[in-house]
Design an enzyme around this catalytic site. Structure first.
Site, PDB file in Angstrom:
ATOM      1  N   GLY A  12      59.756  34.438  49.947  1.00 40.56           N
ATOM      2  CA  GLY A  12      60.375  33.803  48.846  1.00 40.56           C
ATOM      3  C   GLY A  12      61.858  34.130  48.890  1.00 40.56           C
ATOM      4  O   GLY A  12      62.227  34.618  49.640  1.00 40.56           O
ATOM      5  N   VAL A  14      64.088  35.496  46.906  1.00 40.26           N
ATOM      6  CA  VAL A  14      64.457  37.274  46.671  1.00 40.26           C
ATOM      7  C   VAL A  14      64.037  37.714  47.960  1.00 40.26           C
ATOM      8  O   VAL A  14      64.765  38.365  48.613  1.00 40.26           O
ATOM      9  CB  VAL A  14      64.078  37.495  45.368  1.00 40.26           C
ATOM     10  CG1 VAL A  14      64.387  38.997  45.227  1.00 40.26           C
ATOM     11  CG2 VAL A  14      64.531  36.708  44.281  1.00 40.26           C
ATOM     12  N   SER A  40      50.690  32.580  53.416  1.00 35.22           N
ATOM     13  CA  SER A  40      51.764  32.679  54.490  1.00 35.22           C
ATOM     14  C   SER A  40      51.627  33.617  55.556  1.00 35.22           C
ATOM     15  O   SER A  40      52.150  33.964  56.619  1.00 35.22           O
ATOM     16  CB  SER A  40      52.893  33.372  53.682  1.00 35.22           C
ATOM     17  OG  SER A  40      53.348  32.563  52.617  1.00 35.22           O
ATOM     18  N   CYS A 130      68.364  38.342  36.375  1.00 37.63           N
ATOM     19  CA  CYS A 130      69.606  38.030  37.058  1.00 37.63           C
ATOM     20  C   CYS A 130      70.740  37.871  36.141  1.00 37.63           C
ATOM     21  O   CYS A 130      72.026  38.621  36.615  1.00 37.63           O
ATOM     22  CB  CYS A 130      69.407  36.647  37.860  1.00 37.63           C
ATOM     23  SG  CYS A 130      68.244  35.456  36.962  1.00 37.63           S
ATOM     24  N   GLN A 157      72.944  28.800  34.377  1.00 35.74           N
ATOM     25  CA  GLN A 157      72.008  29.412  35.520  1.00 35.74           C
ATOM     26  C   GLN A 157      71.531  28.489  36.419  1.00 35.74           C
ATOM     27  O   GLN A 157      71.017  27.218  36.013  1.00 35.74           O
ATOM     28  CB  GLN A 157      70.882  30.152  34.827  1.00 35.74           C
ATOM     29  CG  GLN A 157      71.333  31.294  33.943  1.00 35.74           C
ATOM     30  CD  GLN A 157      70.411  32.217  33.347  1.00 35.74           C
ATOM     31  OE1 GLN A 157      70.237  32.437  32.000  1.00 35.74           O
ATOM     32  NE2 GLN A 157      69.265  32.323  33.914  1.00 35.74           N
ATOM     33  N   SER A 160      67.944  28.330  41.499  1.00 36.99           N
ATOM     34  CA  SER A 160      67.407  29.314  42.456  1.00 36.99           C
ATOM     35  C   SER A 160      66.763  30.336  41.612  1.00 36.99           C
ATOM     36  O   SER A 160      65.772  31.199  42.167  1.00 36.99           O
ATOM     37  CB  SER A 160      68.374  29.648  43.510  1.00 36.99           C
ATOM     38  OG  SER A 160      69.333  30.407  43.025  1.00 36.99           O
ATOM     39  N   GLY A 161      67.201  30.759  40.617  1.00 39.48           N
ATOM     40  CA  GLY A 161      66.682  31.776  39.406  1.00 39.48           C
ATOM     41  C   GLY A 161      65.226  31.325  38.986  1.00 39.48           C
ATOM     42  O   GLY A 161      64.301  32.248  38.747  1.00 39.48           O
ATOM     43  N   ARG A 236      70.241  26.026  32.112  1.00 43.35           N
ATOM     44  CA  ARG A 236      69.598  26.012  33.393  1.00 43.35           C
ATOM     45  C   ARG A 236      70.842  24.664  33.938  1.00 43.35           C
ATOM     46  O   ARG A 236      70.815  23.569  33.144  1.00 43.35           O
ATOM     47  CB  ARG A 236      68.449  25.501  33.654  1.00 43.35           C
ATOM     48  CG  ARG A 236      67.872  25.181  35.281  1.00 43.35           C
ATOM     49  CD  ARG A 236      67.906  26.663  35.885  1.00 43.35           C
ATOM     50  NE  ARG A 236      66.712  27.548  35.309  1.00 43.35           N
ATOM     51  CZ  ARG A 236      66.521  28.966  35.946  1.00 43.35           C
ATOM     52  NH1 ARG A 236      67.388  29.567  36.434  1.00 43.35           N
ATOM     53  NH2 ARG A 236      65.418  29.361  35.523  1.00 43.35           N
ATOM     54  N   HIS A 243      74.892  32.046  39.454  1.00 37.58           N
ATOM     55  CA  HIS A 243      75.079  32.062  37.827  1.00 37.58           C
ATOM     56  C   HIS A 243      76.264  32.250  37.433  1.00 37.58           C
ATOM     57  O   HIS A 243      76.753  33.198  37.869  1.00 37.58           O
ATOM     58  CB  HIS A 243      73.824  33.146  37.340  1.00 37.58           C
ATOM     59  CG  HIS A 243      72.571  32.737  37.536  1.00 37.58           C
ATOM     60  ND1 HIS A 243      71.889  31.792  38.156  1.00 37.58           N
ATOM     61  CD2 HIS A 243      71.408  33.810  36.937  1.00 37.58           C
ATOM     62  CE1 HIS A 243      70.587  31.967  38.250  1.00 37.58           C
ATOM     63  NE2 HIS A 243      70.293  32.880  37.326  1.00 37.58           N
TER      64      HIS A 243
END
Ligand SMILES: NC(=O)c1ccc[n+]([C@@H]2O[C@H](COP(=O)([O-])OP(=O)(O)OC[C@H]3O[C@@H](n4cnc5c(N)ncnc54)[C@H](OP(=O)(O)O)[C@@H]3O)[C@@H](O)[C@H]2O)c1
Length: 340
Positions: A12, A14, A40, A130, A157, A160-161, A236, A243
């Site tokens: 992912g 993160v 995966s 975040c 934000q 990608s959050g 968003r 962010h």
């Protein structure tokens, strides 16, 4: 001597950043494993100059591993984090699942490193949201000097959050704007995100706020001081990474803008870029890949007795998630395991 580290959710956004940051900061690793879902299995991820082949989280045995950095969302965390913790492997979790459990420390190492002592309650440490992480890094040194009474924050934000699918949605929708025959209706977001902004992140609460806004309130209290009042509006925006936050702060004591700038210049994890001229501030695109939380536009708010405004920008995949998790791992190594 180093540590045995598991990266859970290594495929992912993160997870990728956690691997990058461990390598960049030369975290003392003896052995590292990349874990994700069965989907995966066998896919490859980079760790510095080496390539790791992803293993299946579902069949992995955490016994003998020092720490597991989790970035898989609350549902999978609920199943696998207790297994890792029961095996004696410290869990550092990026999901929101454990953040509000009073037994579980919620740590931003620049702000409340002393909370690490509570790791032993459940062998789990939570990473904040975040938006909270970057804000508290800026608020803490100011609170220490002038006692914060109230914070009004509006966020901008990045997508990608919201994970990999959210990034794809902005990319595909942006392209489709120029090709009307290939329309891409919203899936991950509630409205079109390309060339738009959406004042809605996470679910609605009974009082009309969203859960993302609630998280900023509750987490700031847990990390810094329960007496601080916070009201948030989380939005968003069509930015891929980074962010931004407009933060209005009301203090008990007067704090001059120049002194605030000096305090923030000295604060750990903070970089002040604040010139009152064209471009003399940081925008999200400039913070990508950086460790710092950038503060700009520091200025007095003369509409209240002791007020200050500032602009706060950080890489949400880094300080907002992966970097903070790695910093917690470093703290745990330094303070508890004392090997690294
Ligand atoms: N992005 C941010 O700014 C941010 C900030 C703070 C916290 N967080 C939190 O960090 C977590 C991960 O976010 P992300 O942005 O990295 O999401 P992401 O890009 O969508 O990646 C999700 C990862 O979780 C894995 N996964 C999902 N379900 C799984 C399951 N049942 N078993 C094993 N692995 C599973 C996925 O593996 P596959 O590839 O195999 O599906 C993937 O590696 C979330 O809890 C998020 O709320 C994110």
């Amino acid at each position: 001597m180093g540590y045995k580290v598991a990266i859970v959710g290594a495929t992912g956004n993160v997870g990728h950043e956690m691997l990058n940051i461990l390598a960049e900061r030369q975290f003392p690793v003896d052995e590292i494993v990349a874990l994700a879902s069965r989907r995966s299995l066998g896919s490859e991820v980079s760790f510095g100059d080496t390539t790791l082949t992803t293993k299946d989280l579902d069949t992995f045995d955490f016994a003998g591993w020092d720490m597991a950095l989790f970035a898989v969302g609350s549902e999978a965390t609920k199943i696998y984090a207790p297994k890792a913790a029961a095996a004696g492997c410290l869990v550092i979790d990026n999901s929101s699942l454990y953040r509000y459990d009073p037994q579980i420390p919620l740590i931003v190492p620049e702000v409340n490193p002393e909370a690490i002592a509570d790791y032993k309650n459940k062998m789990i440490i939570a990473n904040p949201n975040c938006s909270t992480a970057q804000m508290v890094v800026a608020l803490k040194p100011l609170h220490d000097r002038a006692r914060i009474k109230r914070v009004v924050v509006s966020t901008y934000q990045s997508v990608s959050g919201g994970g990999k699918e959210a990034i794809d949605e902005l990319w595909d929708q942006t392209k489709s704007i120029y090709n009307p025959t290939d329309s891409k209706p919203p899936k991950k977001f509630t409205k079109q995100i390309a060339f738009n902004v959406i004042p809605h992140i996470d679910v609605f609460m009974e009082d009309g706020s969203t859960k993302e806004e609630w998280k900023m309130v509750v987490e700031t209290k847990k990390i810094i001081d329960p007496s601080i009042k916070v009201t948030a509006t989380c939005v968003r925006v069509p930015v891929f990474v980074g962010h931004s936050e407009s933060v209005n702060i009301e203090f008990e004591d007067f704090l001059d803008e120049d002194e605030a700038r000096d305090i923030l210049r000295e604060a750990p994890g903070v970089m002040v870029i604040d010139k009152r001229e064209d471009g003399g501030y940081v925008s999200p695109i400039e913070c990508v890949g950086d460790f710092a939380t950038f503060i700009s536009r520091i200025r007095q708010d003369s509409t209240v007795e002791n007020g200050l405004n500032l602009w706060c920008v950080s890489d949400n995949l880094r300080k907002g998630a992966a970097l903070n998790a790695v910093q917690i791992a470093e703290l745990y190594g330094r303070e508890i395991l004392k090997k690294g």
